[in-house]
Design a protein around this motif. Structure first.
Motif, short mmCIF file in Angstrom:
data_model
loop_
_atom_site.label_atom_id
_atom_site.label_comp_id
_atom_site.label_asym_id
_atom_site.label_seq_id
_atom_site.Cartn_x
_atom_site.Cartn_y
_atom_site.Cartn_z
N ILE A 184 -27.19 -47.95 117.29
CA ILE A 184 -26.64 -46.60 117.52
C ILE A 184 -25.60 -46.27 116.45
O ILE A 184 -25.61 -45.18 115.87
CB ILE A 184 -26.03 -46.50 118.94
CG1 ILE A 184 -27.14 -46.58 119.98
CG2 ILE A 184 -25.22 -45.21 119.09
CD1 ILE A 184 -26.64 -46.77 121.40
N ALA A 185 -24.72 -47.23 116.17
CA ALA A 185 -23.70 -47.01 115.13
C ALA A 185 -24.36 -46.77 113.78
O ALA A 185 -23.96 -45.85 113.05
CB ALA A 185 -22.75 -48.21 115.07
N ALA A 186 -25.37 -47.57 113.45
CA ALA A 186 -26.04 -47.41 112.15
C ALA A 186 -26.72 -46.05 112.05
O ALA A 186 -26.68 -45.40 110.99
CB ALA A 186 -27.06 -48.53 111.96
N GLN A 187 -27.32 -45.61 113.14
CA GLN A 187 -27.98 -44.30 113.12
C GLN A 187 -26.96 -43.19 112.89
O GLN A 187 -27.19 -42.26 112.11
CB GLN A 187 -28.73 -44.07 114.43
CG GLN A 187 -29.51 -42.78 114.49
CD GLN A 187 -30.62 -42.72 113.45
OE1 GLN A 187 -31.31 -43.69 113.21
NE2 GLN A 187 -30.79 -41.57 112.82
N ALA A 188 -25.81 -43.28 113.55
CA ALA A 188 -24.77 -42.27 113.36
C ALA A 188 -24.25 -42.29 111.93
O ALA A 188 -24.07 -41.24 111.30
CB ALA A 188 -23.63 -42.49 114.35
N LEU A 189 -24.03 -43.49 111.40
CA LEU A 189 -23.50 -43.61 110.05
C LEU A 189 -24.49 -43.17 108.98
O LEU A 189 -24.09 -42.81 107.88
CB LEU A 189 -23.05 -45.05 109.79
CG LEU A 189 -21.82 -45.51 110.58
CD1 LEU A 189 -21.62 -47.01 110.46
CD2 LEU A 189 -20.58 -44.77 110.13
N SER A 190 -25.76 -43.17 109.34
CA SER A 190 -26.76 -42.74 108.36
C SER A 190 -26.57 -41.26 107.98
O SER A 190 -26.98 -40.82 106.92
CB SER A 190 -28.19 -42.96 108.89
OG SER A 190 -28.48 -42.07 109.96
N ALA A 191 -25.89 -40.52 108.85
CA ALA A 191 -25.58 -39.11 108.53
C ALA A 191 -24.63 -39.01 107.35
O ALA A 191 -24.52 -37.96 106.72
CB ALA A 191 -24.98 -38.42 109.75
N LEU A 192 -23.93 -40.12 107.05
CA LEU A 192 -23.03 -40.17 105.90
C LEU A 192 -23.70 -40.83 104.70
O LEU A 192 -23.03 -41.13 103.70
CB LEU A 192 -21.75 -40.94 106.25
CG LEU A 192 -20.89 -40.38 107.38
CD1 LEU A 192 -19.74 -41.31 107.68
CD2 LEU A 192 -20.39 -38.99 107.02
N GLY A 193 -24.98 -41.13 104.83
CA GLY A 193 -25.67 -41.82 103.75
C GLY A 193 -25.40 -43.31 103.74
O GLY A 193 -25.71 -44.00 102.78
N SER A 194 -24.83 -43.82 104.85
CA SER A 194 -24.54 -45.25 104.93
C SER A 194 -25.83 -46.04 105.13
O SER A 194 -26.73 -45.61 105.84
CB SER A 194 -23.59 -45.52 106.10
OG SER A 194 -23.44 -46.91 106.31
N GLU A 195 -25.88 -47.20 104.52
CA GLU A 195 -27.06 -48.08 104.63
C GLU A 195 -26.87 -49.09 105.76
O GLU A 195 -27.71 -49.95 105.94
CB GLU A 195 -27.26 -48.85 103.31
CG GLU A 195 -27.47 -47.95 102.11
CD GLU A 195 -28.88 -47.43 102.00
OE1 GLU A 195 -29.80 -48.18 102.31
OE2 GLU A 195 -29.04 -46.26 101.62
N LYS A 196 -25.79 -49.03 106.51
CA LYS A 196 -25.51 -50.05 107.54
C LYS A 196 -26.56 -50.09 108.62
O LYS A 196 -27.10 -49.11 109.00
CB LYS A 196 -24.14 -49.81 108.15
CG LYS A 196 -23.03 -50.21 107.18
CD LYS A 196 -21.75 -50.45 107.90
CE LYS A 196 -21.61 -51.88 108.30
NZ LYS A 196 -20.94 -52.81 107.52
#
Length: 196
Positions: A184-196
């Protein structure tokens, strides 16, 4: 005969935080609080005025240690996206390292529906939404540095990420499933272009 150790305000508040986390505002009785702190009702009321005063002091203690200190540390991170990623990593780790699934005092209190005063509810809300202010500042910083596109609205993105933080903390109480929380955290961070 040795004199009994005098409890500091920090000791009393740390004990009170645990009672409020376990039982909620409404469910925390005076008896629970006196047993946890080792103080009489008169001593508690002398220090904090009433249950509401004790609760607000406990909220401030919890937020100072659990939110304000963390956000101040992360705000020093040179890379604002990394600061946000680390914040989410720490939220998932906190949720994972909560064997009794007590969750966050602030989130629990807002969802509790207990008959706390308007002043206490406002305090809980403002301390919790320090997170949103931190996220908004980091997103604005990333946008200014060119790490995020102009199309990103810092306020709207911070609201979205704050909603994700609240969801993570609630889900951790219901079903402590670290891989799910990380997804869930990774999906949210993907909005910032994060690869996490």
């Amino acid at each position: 005969m040795p004199r009994p150790r005098r409890l500091t305000d920090e000791d009393v508040l740390d004990c009170s935080v645990e009672v409020f986390r376990q039982r909620g505002y409404a469910g925390a009785s005076l008896r629970d609080l006196t047993q946890a702190t080792g103080l009489s009702a008169a001593s508690l009321y002398n220090r904090y005025g009433d249950k509401d005063g004790l609760f607000m002091s406990a909220v401030n203690r919890y937020a100072d240690l659990g939110i304000s200190d963390r956000l101040a540390r992360l705000a020093l991170e040179p890379d604002p996206i990394a600061a946000i990623e680390t914040f989410f990593d720490e939220i998932v780790a906190l949720s994972d390292d909560d064997p009794h699934h007590l969750g966050c005092l602030l989130v629990n209190s807002l969802l509790d529906g207990g008959a706390m005063s308007a002043q206490a509810r406002s305090l809980v809300h403002s301390r919790l939404f320090e997170v949103q202010g931190f996220l908004e500042a980091q997103i604005a910083r990333a946008k200014k540095s060119g790490a995020l596109p102009d199309s990103i609205n810092p306020v709207a993105m911070a609201e979205y990420l704050t909603a994700t933080v609240l969801s993570l903390r609630v889900l951790a109480r219901i079903d402590a499933n670290p891989p799910m929380l990380r997804r869930i955290a990774a999906q949210a961070l993907s909005a910032l272009g994060s690869e996490k």
